[in-house]
Design an enzyme around this catalytic site. Sequence first.
Site, short mmCIF file in Angstrom:
data_model
loop_
_atom_site.label_atom_id
_atom_site.label_comp_id
_atom_site.label_asym_id
_atom_site.label_seq_id
_atom_site.Cartn_x
_atom_site.Cartn_y
_atom_site.Cartn_z
N TRP A 103 1.00 -1.55 -0.25
CA TRP A 103 0.22 -0.23 -0.36
C TRP A 103 0.64 1.05 -0.46
CZ3 TRP A 103 -4.74 -0.52 -1.77
CH2 TRP A 103 -5.12 -1.91 -1.60
N ASP A 173 -1.58 6.70 6.12
CA ASP A 173 -2.34 5.68 5.75
C ASP A 173 -2.85 5.32 6.95
OD1 ASP A 173 -3.91 4.44 4.34
OD2 ASP A 173 -2.76 3.75 2.46
N LYS A 197 -12.58 -1.40 7.53
CA LYS A 197 -11.79 -2.29 8.26
C LYS A 197 -12.01 -1.80 9.71
CE LYS A 197 -7.98 -2.04 5.10
NZ LYS A 197 -8.07 -3.24 4.08
#
Length: 362
Positions: A103, A173, A197
């Site tokens: 990511w 992030d 999530k």
Amino acid sequence: MTKRAYNFNAGPAALPLEVLQQAQEQLVDYASAGMSIMEMSHRSAIYEQMNEETQSLLRELFGIPSNYKVMFLQGGASTQFAMIPMNLLPAGKVGAYVATGSWADKALKEAKLFGETTVVASSEADKFNRIPDLSNVEIPSNAAYLHVTSNETIEGTQYKQFPVAGDIPLIGDMSSDILSRPVDVSQFGLIYAGAQKNLGPSGVTIVIAREDLVQESPKSIATMMRYDTHVKNNSLYNTPPSFSVYLVNLMLKWVQSRGGVAAMEQYNRDKTQLIYDTIDQSGGFYRGFADAGSRSAMNLTFRIHSEELEKQFVKESEANGFVGLKGHRSVGGLRASTYNAVPLESCKALAEFMVDFQKRNG
């Protein structure tokens, strides 16, 4: 209701049963309005009140200072990979990134489309199985920001402490670990997270930004991609993902009812310890992928010495009510995602299944 699955999906991920049941109860009639929240105008007083309440709950639970703005945006964290350099990376400046896995790499690739970038630290040489040492990280003096990915869902690594960036804005992030542990928000210039999530369903992305960074976006970029558009309109510039924001509201109330973020951190540690102990005590039958000092409390990645056994593990786990234990297609192996809403009972059941599987196949 039939027995609920042991849900270890990486995202969209498990939601608390009580949150789903509350949403079910209010599905056709929200706040006695005679309609679902999905049907009502986002300009209505009822929706605006829910929007404000959700911001307030997030501020309280996450300890967000008053000089930070909270935005509910669309497009997932992947859109933020582009919005950040579009808004915060001017000509003559450089976007500094820490490369920790899949990511972080995606964020870097998007930034390269909009300006100059540099990687100030990387764990690629170790196949991203750890968070690099950032104690003496050198950040360019002309850096517009320093970007970190707090938790890598694919590799299963997580920052235990964040780098000190001084006057350079630190951007995080936190898609896969926001609200799983207390964080000093004031250490960051901007935090962003897809909700699917730990915060709710897919469809809404949380952005928490220091006021001075988002007051005035470059006028050369599209209106919807400007942070100041959404700040000035309280996340209501266009039709928001109303049902997703509503479910974030319920999730925040659920975290609050469980004792807040610090209590969630301890709960998550208790859950993940069950599985990590099973891995570590297996005599090498199971091998954790992440370095012990960088292990994630959200995504537990591990291998078995034989790929055939891994396939058998997944097949048998599914037959026993477990979902989502197959590793990401890019790296293989096995992965259990234990976000806030995954019950302790699910982790106990997984640990017991792992022990039994080893007895039968070790």
